[in-house]
Enzyme design. Structure first.
Site, PDB file in Angstrom:
ATOM      1  N   CYS A 100      74.743  14.477  23.530  1.00  0.00           N
ATOM      2  CA  CYS A 100      75.325  13.120  24.042  1.00  0.00           C
ATOM      3  C   CYS A 100      76.042  12.503  22.755  1.00  0.00           C
ATOM      4  O   CYS A 100      77.021  11.658  22.957  1.00  0.00           O
ATOM      5  CB  CYS A 100      74.144  12.392  24.653  1.00  0.00           C
ATOM      6  SG  CYS A 100      73.377  13.136  25.873  1.00  0.00           S
ATOM      7  N   HIS A 152      77.434   5.347  24.548  1.00  0.00           N
ATOM      8  CA  HIS A 152      77.021   6.487  25.496  1.00  0.00           C
ATOM      9  C   HIS A 152      76.341   6.014  26.737  1.00  0.00           C
ATOM     10  O   HIS A 152      75.252   5.351  26.725  1.00  0.00           O
ATOM     11  CB  HIS A 152      76.019   7.416  24.651  1.00  0.00           C
ATOM     12  CG  HIS A 152      75.293   8.564  25.697  1.00  0.00           C
ATOM     13  ND1 HIS A 152      75.939   9.179  26.489  1.00  0.00           N
ATOM     14  CD2 HIS A 152      74.080   8.778  25.634  1.00  0.00           C
ATOM     15  CE1 HIS A 152      75.077  10.012  27.165  1.00  0.00           C
ATOM     16  NE2 HIS A 152      73.879   9.846  26.481  1.00  0.00           N
ATOM     17  N   ASN A 193      74.652   9.957  33.491  1.00  0.00           N
ATOM     18  CA  ASN A 193      74.747  10.316  32.179  1.00  0.00           C
ATOM     19  C   ASN A 193      75.484  11.715  32.021  1.00  0.00           C
ATOM     20  O   ASN A 193      75.111  12.599  32.429  1.00  0.00           O
ATOM     21  CB  ASN A 193      73.182  10.568  31.443  1.00  0.00           C
ATOM     22  CG  ASN A 193      73.407  11.034  30.116  1.00  0.00           C
ATOM     23  OD1 ASN A 193      74.298  11.409  29.368  1.00  0.00           O
ATOM     24  ND2 ASN A 193      72.056  10.855  29.216  1.00  0.00           N
TER      25      ASN A 193
END
Length: 329
Positions: free
Chosen positions: A123, A256, A286
């Protein structure tokens, strides 16, 4: 290519692409119910802020999403694919073991010859890739770089585990960076701590034509949450100090997009109001390395982020990796 190092690196254009198949929480809950797994829109929203995500169809790969995002970014930058002299793709879900997804993207864009490689920091991947591209441009080894985050996390999910399968989605985001006399990327800060590998990983691998271990995502959500807020604040403060800026100089925080609680916690620590945080997690879930460039492109095209704004980009992910980039857009 150029033999002398330029003074600055700036973002010339942004782009993104989401798969057409959108699954609301209700859609996903209905699918999970068929497996005997119980969840609901309320349960997911309360814990994560996520209301929907996008999944690819069979036969669609990370490179396909990456190419779509790349074309949008190249168009926004006012250049052509042939003008690109560096391609870096951040992904944890490559098309194949090798070659890199970046090389596949390069071919699909109809260009050849320039360096092309993947960055794997989960990520945090886009922040890592942006930092590498910035360094290469400032070193004079590239003048116009295509930096992409692209993921198909739906293929790593355990749909018998409601604590993880509701969190992730597929997508891609991209930026074109170029050498410039105008200040752009002001400071970067990267870190990793391999002691925390077990809290977020996909512990499978290929051997002799067989998958060994578990090829599905495993996550200790509470452990990730506790680490994330602290390290994101540290990285943010580090880039502010390097750039000689303060929290008051930040126009937009683009974190993020993992969990709304982590994002809100980071904003509070930086004394930023909620309306200065770009949020897309509710619609995208996500998307790992794709989440920051997706959110950036969304904010640019929505008119939130404008030229001259100071942006704080930051990510945290498996590895355990984290980092931040401060830039003038």
């Amino acid at each position: 290519m150029t033999t002398s190092a330029p003074r600055h690196t700036r973002i010339a254009g942004t782009g993104s692409l989401l798969p057409s198949r959108r699954l609301s929480n209700a859609d996903l809950a209905a699918q999970l119910a068929e497996r005997g797994i119980e969840t609901s829109d309320e349960w997911i929203v309360e814990r994560t802020g996520i209301r929907a995500r996008h999944f690819v169809d069979d036969g669609v790969f990370a490179s396909d999403l990456a190419v779509g995002a790349a074309r949008h970014a190249i168009e926004a930058a006012g250049c052509a694919p042939s003008d690109i002299d560096l391609i870096i793709c951040a992904t944890s879900t490559p098309d194949m073991v090798f070659p890199s997804t970046a090389c596949i993207v390069q071919h699909k864009l109809g260009i050849a010859g320039c360096p092309a490689f993947d960055v794997q920091a989960v990520c945090s991947g886009f922040v890592y890739a942006l930092t590498v591209a910035d360094a290469m441009i400032k070193a004079g080894t590239a003048r116009r770089a295509l930096v992409i985050g692209a993921e198909v996390f739906s293929r790593l999910l355990d749909f018998n585990d409601r604590t993880t399968c509701v969190l992730f989605g597929d997508g891609a985001g991209a930026v074109v960076l170029e050498a410039s006399d105008t200040p752009g990327i002001l400071a970067t800060d990267l870190h990793a701590d391999g002691r925390h590998v077990p809290i977020l990983c996909v512990p499978g691998h290929v051997k002799n034509g067989q998958i060994l271990g578990d090829p599905l995502l495993k996550m200790d959500g509470q452990a990730v949450f506790k680490l994330a807020v602290g390290v994101l604040e540290q990285a943010a403060r580090a880039v502010l100090e390097k750039a000689g800026r303060t929290e008051a100089d930040i126009d937009w925080l683009i974190p993020h997009q993992a969990n709304i609680r982590i994002m809100q916690g980071t904003a509070r620590k930086l004394k930023l109001p909620a309306d200065k945080v770009v949020v897309t997690v509710h619609e995208h879930g996500n998307t790992s390395a794709a989440s920051i460039p997706l959110a950036l492109d969304h904010a640019v095209r929505a008119g939130q982020v404008r030229r001259g704004d100071t942006l704080m980009l930051e990510g945290v992910g498996g590895g355990f990796t984290w980092g931040a980039v401060l830039l003038d857009y």
